[in-house]
Each structure stands twice: as structure tokens, then as C-alpha cells.
Design a protein around this motif. Structure first.
Motif, PDB file in Angstrom:
ATOM      1  N   PRO A   1       9.053   3.773   2.647  1.00 12.46           N
ATOM      2  CA  PRO A   1       7.749   3.501   3.259  1.00 12.46           C
ATOM      3  C   PRO A   1       7.763   3.895   4.742  1.00 12.46           C
ATOM      4  O   PRO A   1       8.767   3.716   5.444  1.00 12.46           O
ATOM      5  CB  PRO A   1       7.583   1.997   3.085  1.00 12.46           C
TER       6      PRO A   1
ATOM      7  N   PHE B   1       6.040  11.747  -1.070  1.00  8.55           N
ATOM      8  CA  PHE B   1       5.646  10.500  -1.715  1.00  8.55           C
ATOM      9  C   PHE B   1       6.433   9.358  -1.087  1.00  8.55           C
ATOM     10  O   PHE B   1       7.571   9.094  -1.464  1.00  8.55           O
ATOM     11  CB  PHE B   1       5.942  10.609  -3.215  1.00  8.55           C
ATOM     12  N   PRO B   2       5.855   8.660  -0.086  1.00 12.32           N
ATOM     13  CA  PRO B   2       6.489   7.435   0.415  1.00 12.32           C
ATOM     14  C   PRO B   2       6.372   6.376  -0.691  1.00 12.32           C
ATOM     15  O   PRO B   2       5.263   5.975  -1.045  1.00 12.32           O
ATOM     16  CB  PRO B   2       5.662   7.049   1.639  1.00 12.32           C
TER      17      PRO B   2
ATOM     18  N   VAL C   1      -6.196   4.092   2.618  1.00 11.89           N
ATOM     19  CA  VAL C   1      -6.104   5.552   2.740  1.00 11.89           C
ATOM     20  C   VAL C   1      -7.450   6.192   2.421  1.00 11.89           C
ATOM     21  O   VAL C   1      -7.843   7.171   3.058  1.00 11.89           O
ATOM     22  CB  VAL C   1      -4.974   6.112   1.843  1.00 11.89           C
TER      23      VAL C   1
ATOM     24  N   THR D   1       0.359   8.365  -2.378  1.00 13.65           N
ATOM     25  CA  THR D   1       0.659   6.941  -2.283  1.00 13.65           C
ATOM     26  C   THR D   1       0.188   6.290  -3.568  1.00 13.65           C
ATOM     27  O   THR D   1      -0.891   6.610  -4.075  1.00 13.65           O
ATOM     28  CB  THR D   1      -0.025   6.246  -1.082  1.00 13.65           C
ATOM     29  N   CYS D   2       1.005   5.399  -4.101  1.00 14.84           N
ATOM     30  CA  CYS D   2       0.645   4.730  -5.347  1.00 14.84           C
ATOM     31  C   CYS D   2       1.384   3.396  -5.405  1.00 14.84           C
ATOM     32  O   CYS D   2       2.622   3.388  -5.415  1.00 14.84           O
ATOM     33  CB  CYS D   2       1.018   5.615  -6.534  1.00 14.84           C
ATOM     34  N   HIS D   3       0.633   2.319  -5.427  1.00 17.00           N
ATOM     35  CA  HIS D   3       1.277   1.016  -5.447  1.00 17.00           C
ATOM     36  C   HIS D   3       0.498  -0.057  -6.200  1.00 17.00           C
ATOM     37  O   HIS D   3       1.032  -1.105  -6.492  1.00 17.00           O
ATOM     38  CB  HIS D   3       1.494   0.528  -4.012  1.00 17.00           C
TER      39      HIS D   3
ATOM     40  N   HIS E   1       6.543   2.932  -2.630  1.00 13.47           N
ATOM     41  CA  HIS E   1       6.443   1.486  -2.426  1.00 13.47           C
ATOM     42  C   HIS E   1       7.716   0.818  -2.917  1.00 13.47           C
ATOM     43  O   HIS E   1       8.322   1.246  -3.894  1.00 13.47           O
ATOM     44  CB  HIS E   1       5.221   0.950  -3.182  1.00 13.47           C
TER      45      HIS E   1
ATOM     46  N   THR F   1      -4.016   9.200  -4.004  1.00 12.86           N
ATOM     47  CA  THR F   1      -3.772   7.826  -3.582  1.00 12.86           C
ATOM     48  C   THR F   1      -4.485   6.828  -4.474  1.00 12.86           C
ATOM     49  O   THR F   1      -5.488   7.146  -5.099  1.00 12.86           O
ATOM     50  CB  THR F   1      -4.211   7.627  -2.115  1.00 12.86           C
TER      51      THR F   1
ATOM     52  N   PHE G   1       2.908   7.862   8.960  1.00 12.83           N
ATOM     53  CA  PHE G   1       2.012   8.100   7.839  1.00 12.83           C
ATOM     54  C   PHE G   1       0.782   8.890   8.273  1.00 12.83           C
ATOM     55  O   PHE G   1       0.353   9.829   7.596  1.00 12.83           O
ATOM     56  CB  PHE G   1       1.612   6.785   7.168  1.00 12.83           C
TER      57      PHE G   1
ATOM     58  N   SER H   1      -4.694   3.796  -2.773  1.00 11.60           N
ATOM     59  CA  SER H   1      -4.835   2.879  -1.646  1.00 11.60           C
ATOM     60  C   SER H   1      -6.268   2.845  -1.107  1.00 11.60           C
ATOM     61  O   SER H   1      -6.837   3.884  -0.787  1.00 11.60           O
ATOM     62  CB  SER H   1      -3.889   3.308  -0.526  1.00 11.60           C
TER      63      SER H   1
END
Length: 168
Positions: A64, A37-38, A87, A5-7, A40, A82, A70, A84
């Protein structure tokens, strides 16, 4: 399987390019690794990730996910990459290595407890520590042996007991 996850805004642009480069280096080195990789929906993330990672057979870019989906991926994964904060708090429950793609974190308890490691957006550091977790059973186990600093997953039961309610 590696769940990514990366946002965070701090990872937009060059840091996200480097994170994608690290992910490519991991899958190109470890033929048995699948990345989920969901992505963003922010265009600064979505466009770059799809451009850099979208055509690799070992990388599955997802829309997402809702929370139960998830959580199922967290449980099924072998490790997590991540940025997040949420997370970082939730994943230790599953006893999987967590690599935090930030230079610092507002959740240092996980780092201090040994359930997570800071890797930033450094291609070589991400690659080296993830590769080590994939190939060194003792290093991988060190994340599992650490005590989860965020609790044991039974907070609601304890609250109900304190309030005088009993479980049935």
C-alpha cells in the motif's frame, strides 16, 4: 500504465478471481501495458492477488502506498481500474479513464458525467472497455473531455477567498 486498486468486500472471492483474470487477459493481449497494483493488506485480497498475478513480468504488485505516492501514480497512469469510492472522486482531476469494478456505485456522478464507466467484475467487460481505451483514441479522449463532477481542484482556494484570506 494501468493503476489498479481493489479492496471492497463485495469483490472478495470469485469477483476478485475474475478481476485478476481480466488483468491477465489485458497484459497478455497488450504487450506494451504495465500494471501497477498496490495490494490491500486484507488476506482475502493479498493472497489471491499474489497467487494469480505475482509472477507476470508486466504486473508490479506494490505494498500500500502513502497518499503522495498514490497521487503520483494516478498522474503517471494512462487509466485506472478501481473499486475505491475515493479514487472515483480523485482520479477525474487527472483526466484519465476510470473503470469502476463494481456493479453499482454510491458515486454515480462520475458515471453520469462520463469520467468513469462501470465494469463490475466481468472479465469480458473489463477487457473490452480497457482494450478499447488503450486502442481507440476517440474513446480515450471522451473521458478527458467530460467535466469533472467533483470540482476543479481549487476548493481550498475558493474557501480561503470566501473567508477573506488572500493568497500570497
Amino acid at each position: 500504465m494501468i493503476l489498479v486498486t481493489c479492496h471492497r468486500r463485495e469483490n472478495h472471492g470469485k469477483p476478485l478471481e475474475d478481476i485478476c483474470a481480466a488483468i491477465l487477459k489485458i497484459v497478455n493481449t497488450h504487450a506494451d501495458v504495465e500494471v501497477v497494483f498496490p495490494v490491500h493488506l486484507n488476506p482475502n485480497v493479498l493472497t489471491l492477488v499474489h497467487d494469480r498475478l505475482g509472477n507476470h513480468p508486466q504486473i508490479r504488485l506494490e505494498k500500500p502506498l502513502n497518499y503522495p505516492e498514490f497521487a503520483a501514480y494516478m498522474q503517471a497512469s494512462d487509466l485506472l481500474l478501481t473499486d475505491s469510492g475515493g479514487v472515483q472522486e480523485e482520479a477525474p482531476y487527472f483526466k484519465k479513464p476510470i473503470f469502476v469494478m463494481r456493479e453499482s456505485t454510491e458515486r454515480p456522478e462520475g458515471i453520469n458525467a462520463g469520467v468513469a464507466a462501470l465494469v463490475g467484475a466481468d472479465v469480458e467487460k473489463i477487457f473490452a472497455l480497457v482494450s478499447r481505451a488503450l486502442t481507440d483514441p476517440q474513446y480515450y479522449a471522451s473521458f478527458q473531455k467530460a467535466v469533472n463532477p467533483y470540482g476543479d481542484g481549487h476548493a481550498s482556494e475558493k474557501i480561503l477567498t470566501l473567508l477573506g484570506f488572500t493568497q500570497k
